[in-house]
Scaffold this motif. Sequence first.
Motif, PDB file in Angstrom:
ATOM      1  N   LEU B 208       0.768  -1.308  -0.060  1.00 12.71           N
ATOM      2  CA  LEU B 208      -0.044  -0.131  -0.110  1.00 12.71           C
ATOM      3  C   LEU B 208       0.791   1.197  -0.132  1.00 12.71           C
ATOM      4  O   LEU B 208       0.527   2.104  -0.697  1.00 12.71           O
ATOM      5  CB  LEU B 208      -1.027   0.160   1.336  1.00 12.71           C
ATOM      6  CG  LEU B 208      -2.208  -0.448   1.223  1.00 12.71           C
ATOM      7  CD1 LEU B 208      -3.049  -0.382   2.286  1.00 12.71           C
ATOM      8  CD2 LEU B 208      -3.060   0.278  -0.190  1.00 12.71           C
ATOM      9  N   TRP B 211       3.064   1.724  -3.290  1.00 12.86           N
ATOM     10  CA  TRP B 211       2.072   1.918  -4.610  1.00 12.86           C
ATOM     11  C   TRP B 211       1.767   3.169  -4.522  1.00 12.86           C
ATOM     12  O   TRP B 211       1.480   4.053  -5.512  1.00 12.86           O
ATOM     13  CB  TRP B 211       0.867   1.149  -4.684  1.00 12.86           C
ATOM     14  CG  TRP B 211       0.282   1.064  -5.917  1.00 12.86           C
ATOM     15  CD1 TRP B 211      -0.728   2.031  -6.184  1.00 12.86           C
ATOM     16  CD2 TRP B 211       0.426   0.283  -7.210  1.00 12.86           C
ATOM     17  NE1 TRP B 211      -1.278   1.734  -7.464  1.00 12.86           N
ATOM     18  CE2 TRP B 211      -0.373   0.853  -8.105  1.00 12.86           C
ATOM     19  CE3 TRP B 211       1.475  -0.534  -7.649  1.00 12.86           C
ATOM     20  CZ2 TRP B 211      -0.476   0.463  -9.469  1.00 12.86           C
ATOM     21  CZ3 TRP B 211       1.469  -1.125  -9.009  1.00 12.86           C
ATOM     22  CH2 TRP B 211       0.496  -0.699  -9.943  1.00 12.86           C
ATOM     23  N   ASN B 212       1.370   3.819  -3.394  1.00 11.90           N
ATOM     24  CA  ASN B 212       0.723   5.066  -3.150  1.00 11.90           C
ATOM     25  C   ASN B 212       1.608   6.140  -2.905  1.00 11.90           C
ATOM     26  O   ASN B 212       1.183   7.643  -3.048  1.00 11.90           O
ATOM     27  CB  ASN B 212      -0.540   5.085  -1.985  1.00 11.90           C
ATOM     28  CG  ASN B 212      -1.533   4.159  -2.683  1.00 11.90           C
ATOM     29  OD1 ASN B 212      -1.735   3.959  -3.715  1.00 11.90           O
ATOM     30  ND2 ASN B 212      -2.410   3.557  -1.554  1.00 11.90           N
ATOM     31  N   ASP B 213       2.968   5.844  -2.329  1.00 12.08           N
ATOM     32  CA  ASP B 213       3.577   6.840  -1.848  1.00 12.08           C
ATOM     33  C   ASP B 213       4.091   7.949  -3.019  1.00 12.08           C
ATOM     34  O   ASP B 213       4.260   7.808  -4.172  1.00 12.08           O
ATOM     35  CB  ASP B 213       5.011   6.342  -1.462  1.00 12.08           C
ATOM     36  CG  ASP B 213       5.795   7.268  -0.781  1.00 12.08           C
ATOM     37  OD1 ASP B 213       5.242   8.303  -0.140  1.00 12.08           O
ATOM     38  OD2 ASP B 213       7.126   7.294  -0.809  1.00 12.08           O
ATOM     39  N   LEU B 214       3.996   9.470  -2.497  1.00 16.29           N
ATOM     40  CA  LEU B 214       4.251  10.680  -3.494  1.00 16.29           C
ATOM     41  C   LEU B 214       5.578  11.033  -3.450  1.00 16.29           C
ATOM     42  O   LEU B 214       6.450  11.220  -4.575  1.00 16.29           O
ATOM     43  CB  LEU B 214       3.087  11.613  -3.433  1.00 16.29           C
ATOM     44  CG  LEU B 214       3.214  12.785  -4.363  1.00 16.29           C
ATOM     45  CD1 LEU B 214       3.169  12.165  -5.796  1.00 16.29           C
ATOM     46  CD2 LEU B 214       2.352  13.729  -4.143  1.00 16.29           C
ATOM     47  N   LEU B 229       3.268   5.579 -11.234  1.00 12.22           N
ATOM     48  CA  LEU B 229       2.153   6.365 -11.425  1.00 12.22           C
ATOM     49  C   LEU B 229       1.656   7.392 -10.426  1.00 12.22           C
ATOM     50  O   LEU B 229       0.984   8.272 -10.765  1.00 12.22           O
ATOM     51  CB  LEU B 229       1.085   5.051 -11.238  1.00 12.22           C
ATOM     52  CG  LEU B 229       1.107   4.135 -12.436  1.00 12.22           C
ATOM     53  CD1 LEU B 229       0.023   2.859 -12.110  1.00 12.22           C
ATOM     54  CD2 LEU B 229       0.400   4.889 -13.488  1.00 12.22           C
ATOM     55  N   SER B 230       2.166   7.427  -9.193  1.00 14.62           N
ATOM     56  CA  SER B 230       1.620   8.438  -8.110  1.00 14.62           C
ATOM     57  C   SER B 230       2.133   9.805  -8.721  1.00 14.62           C
ATOM     58  O   SER B 230       1.271  10.706  -8.747  1.00 14.62           O
ATOM     59  CB  SER B 230       2.128   8.225  -6.834  1.00 14.62           C
ATOM     60  OG  SER B 230       3.339   7.871  -6.753  1.00 14.62           O
ATOM     61  N   ALA B 254      -4.776   3.988 -12.242  1.00 15.30           N
ATOM     62  CA  ALA B 254      -3.768   4.047 -11.320  1.00 15.30           C
ATOM     63  C   ALA B 254      -4.105   3.191  -9.957  1.00 15.30           C
ATOM     64  O   ALA B 254      -3.375   2.562  -9.272  1.00 15.30           O
ATOM     65  CB  ALA B 254      -3.349   5.343 -11.087  1.00 15.30           C
ATOM     66  N   MET B 255      -5.477   3.404  -9.578  1.00 12.21           N
ATOM     67  CA  MET B 255      -5.978   2.615  -8.073  1.00 12.21           C
ATOM     68  C   MET B 255      -6.332   1.363  -8.666  1.00 12.21           C
ATOM     69  O   MET B 255      -6.299   0.587  -7.513  1.00 12.21           O
ATOM     70  CB  MET B 255      -7.179   3.556  -7.689  1.00 12.21           C
ATOM     71  CG  MET B 255      -6.489   5.028  -7.055  1.00 12.21           C
ATOM     72  SD  MET B 255      -7.679   5.788  -6.099  1.00 12.21           S
ATOM     73  CE  MET B 255      -9.122   6.184  -7.279  1.00 12.21           C
TER      74      MET B 255
END
Lengths: 305, 280
Positions: B208, B211-214, B229-230, B254-255
């Motif tokens: 999680l 994948w989501n970290d910006l 992707l983020s 992306a999600m």
Amino acid sequence: MSDATSNRRHRRNPMTAGAWPLLFIGPLMLGVLVFYYYPIIGNFYTSLTKTNAFGGNAKFVGLANYADLFARNDLKSATLNTLIYTALVLLAVPISVVIASLLELPNLKGRSLYRVLFFMPYLAMPVAIVQVWRLFFNGNFGLLNQFLKAVGVQNPPYWLSTPGAVLMTVVVVGIWASIGFNVIILSAGLKSIPKELYEAAAIDGATALQQFRTITVPLLTPSIFFLTIMQAIGGFQLFDYLYAMLGGNNPAEASSRSLVSLFYQAAFVTQNRGFGAAVTIFILVLVAAVTALQFWAQKKWVHYV
Amino acid sequence: MSSAAKSWRQQLRYWPAHLVLILGGIVMLFPFLWQVLMSLSANVEIQAVPPKFIPDSPQWGNYVQVFEKLPFLSQFWTSVLITVVRTGAQLVLCSMAGYAFARMQFRGRGLLFGLILAILMIPGQAYLITQYQIIKSLSLLETPWGVILPGMFSAFGTFLMRQAFMSLPRELEEAAHLDGCNVWQVFWKVILPLVKPSLFAVAITTVLWSWNDLLWPLIVTTREESMPLSVGIATLAGQYTTDWALIMAASVMAMAPIFVLFFTMQRRVIEGLATSGLKG
């Protein structure tokens, strides 16, 4: 069964023998040394230096960055924004307590569906889901303002380009996104409360609300405490939601920064690494102080069974 | 009275609970539903006053455009690569170190473990400047490895795995040692299979986050073709500010992988996160 010699060797507890411990912790410790211990020392040193406009050629300047930090207004506004966000996003905890206790009602139908629904926002990539919220809060045709106009509000604000308002939109998303994780932790806490307590209370004539107040909430306080710590630390790290909500070229960007956005801006946009490093030390001290305060205050309200 | 009827009467008594949960559930679900609908709408429909939720005809072309305006596939594979490598590395390294901290005796164990815990106390931004300089000096900026490297080592995962190993009875290892297994074999074949729930907890939190970290990938990658992707979505939204349909289509895609993953192993994800919270 192995032969006598190896048997004797094994009796000499192999877990302490020779190179095994090194082999097991070595790879992790090496990585941690290079990517965490060295950087934290390096970061502290960087906060005492000043670089040129390209982020190179660092010169030692002592505490000048810290003096700069406290002289500038952007630290004040970023600290204030971060504290307001953190305080408001903590509202997710009581909301989650209510949701979790409803979810754990005995024999509730549809429980797993509800749980999945509340959990979905926690899975969503922040920059991706915030795009929907940007439309929701859009000043011209956003759902919120269309609704406000429909009920007679004359000039609803342009949420995304009005300094204080942007922070509020991020609070809404922050609360929306954190309920799911909280509910999971609280549900686990609720399951460990003995059913007999409720039965006894019911026999004594306590209403559901009284049971909630006198049994559920006190016995949940350890989980609630854990969540307020996590939620507060998460609040101080505010970056993704805010960055995505502001988008590019937003006139409200400078005044809406959180501490982490200020750090990003200083260290990696204007390449003022020394100043950026000083900001992270400030965040570190602030988080430590707030966490210590919470641990001190918990003696007054957390009940360990 | 039949038990089914009794159960329905109970649900009827629960109507306030159902009301709150249904309303709350709608608030949770609506952004996702609306995003999917918008990703299939034309831009004029998205900006319509009063709002128009259902497009006249689904605009599948929005999804095609994503691939034309954004190196979506390469960003997707970057995201997959960084997530898989970081998760795999954490599982192996954290369980090995966690096992040593839980079970082996060596000098400085307490001190080293304390130092690992100290990492957890420090806000992540405090590492980033020097991490960036290290990645830069290794010439790994703009590469997946630059994004991956620091995240392969996790203090949290080590802590979680140590707790899991401490809860196992020591007799298991003693018996296996007597059977002639060496320390590695005992760890790999006997002990690891017993801590699967904790391994799963480490995996799900890492997937999680990764994948989501910006912030970190935003620092390390600036070229579209090297971004995960983020960062790609953030860049896209900054570039095509008013092309809402395009942004929504890219966001949905992306999600999607995380949601597919979640729905295929829902129960274990929720249990895993509950474990990580209780022990963390």
